[in-house]
Write a protein that holds these residues in place. Structure first.
Motif, PDB file in Angstrom:
ATOM      1  N   ALA A 130      -5.717  -6.734   0.236  1.00 46.20           N
ATOM      2  CA  ALA A 130      -5.665  -5.252   0.208  1.00 46.20           C
ATOM      3  C   ALA A 130      -4.749  -4.702   1.140  1.00 46.20           C
ATOM      4  O   ALA A 130      -4.169  -5.404   2.083  1.00 46.20           O
ATOM      5  N   THR A 133      -3.861   2.168   3.791  1.00 40.87           N
ATOM      6  CA  THR A 133      -3.223   3.297   3.405  1.00 40.87           C
ATOM      7  C   THR A 133      -3.332   4.372   4.368  1.00 40.87           C
ATOM      8  O   THR A 133      -2.859   5.561   3.865  1.00 40.87           O
ATOM      9  N   SER A 150      -8.816   3.747   4.965  1.00 35.77           N
ATOM     10  CA  SER A 150      -8.736   3.712   3.408  1.00 35.77           C
ATOM     11  C   SER A 150      -7.830   2.510   3.185  1.00 35.77           C
ATOM     12  O   SER A 150      -6.837   2.180   3.746  1.00 35.77           O
ATOM     13  N   TYR A 152      -5.997  -0.237  -0.357  1.00 29.59           N
ATOM     14  CA  TYR A 152      -5.792  -0.123  -1.605  1.00 29.59           C
ATOM     15  C   TYR A 152      -5.908  -1.441  -1.945  1.00 29.59           C
ATOM     16  O   TYR A 152      -5.230  -2.342  -1.547  1.00 29.59           O
ATOM     17  N   PRO A 154      -5.185  -3.938  -4.810  1.00 26.59           N
ATOM     18  CA  PRO A 154      -4.352  -4.072  -6.213  1.00 26.59           C
ATOM     19  C   PRO A 154      -5.068  -5.398  -7.081  1.00 26.59           C
ATOM     20  O   PRO A 154      -5.510  -6.056  -6.612  1.00 26.59           O
ATOM     21  N   PHE A 164      -9.011   2.174  -5.261  1.00 29.36           N
ATOM     22  CA  PHE A 164      -9.133   2.721  -3.700  1.00 29.36           C
ATOM     23  C   PHE A 164     -10.287   2.879  -3.176  1.00 29.36           C
ATOM     24  O   PHE A 164     -11.362   3.281  -3.600  1.00 29.36           O
TER      25      PHE A 164
END
Length: 204
Positions: A130, A133, A150, A152, A154, A164
């Motif tokens: 990940a 962010t 936080s 992300y 993919p 997210f």
């Protein structure tokens, strides 16, 4: 024979896809020349189209736009542009959302996609890569007890879609891996390991 065939594919598939993407992009940018007045269109001036001229023109316009906004006058023009678009219903929602995302991703002071992480997803014991962010903010942060980040997560092989998540900092592992290396690892579905080596070298 199977081993050699797979090795050949690993050479030609990335090259073929890269050339196809570049060809498509240049063709799309060349279409922007249709916006020019007929009197100064390359086909009118030179008698034929010039492949790649649209790409050069697009890059030049983007560069000059960035150069213009680097001064106070340019900054005021951009602010006026933003205020104008934010007055248009429907368009306002799309423009504002896209601008916020682009400002976050491309800002030199932003945190987006600056660190590659190892997290357990979608369940305990299953690990994936990940990207950090930032940290939760606003009203969301009030409802989270403890230190959260936080991230992300993919999807593979298309990292432009994903999930997210807000996770406890203690549940993420920072990797000694650049963002580019992590993206290559994701896109190749684990075939291209960090450092550019193939992780399935014994295949076949």
């Amino acid at each position: 024979m199977k081993k050699y065939f797979i090795t050949g594919l690993l050479i030609w598939v990335p090259l073929g896809i890269t050339l196809w993407v570049l060809y498509s992009l240049i063709g799309m940018m060349d279409q922007s020349l249709n916006l020019l007045p007929a009197q100064i269109h390359p086909k009118q001036l030179f008698g034929h189209d010039i492949p790649g001229l649209g790409a050069i023109l697009t890059v030049l316009v983007v560069f000059l736009s960035g150069l213009l906004t680097a001064n106070i006058l340019g900054r005021r023009l951009v602010d006026f542009w933003d205020r104008l678009f934010q007055q248009i219903p429907i368009f306002k929602s799309i423009y504002t959302s896209v601008k916020q995302v682009s400002d976050t991703l491309f800002s030199s002071s932003g945190q987006a996609f600056r660190k590659a992480l190892l997290v357990q997803y979608p369940r305990q014991g299953a690990w994936t890569i990940a990207f950090l962010t930032g940290t939760p903010g606003g009203d969301v942060a009030r409802h989270l007890q403890g230190d959260y980040v936080s991230v992300y997560v993919p999807t593979t092989p298309n990292p432009t879609s994903g999930f997210f998540l807000m996770m406890p900092r203690q549940d993420v592992v920072e990797l000694d891996m650049s963002v580019d290396e992590a993206l290559k690892y994701i896109i190749s579905m684990g075939v291209v390991a960090p450092g550019g080596n193939h992780s399935n070298s014994n295949a076949g």
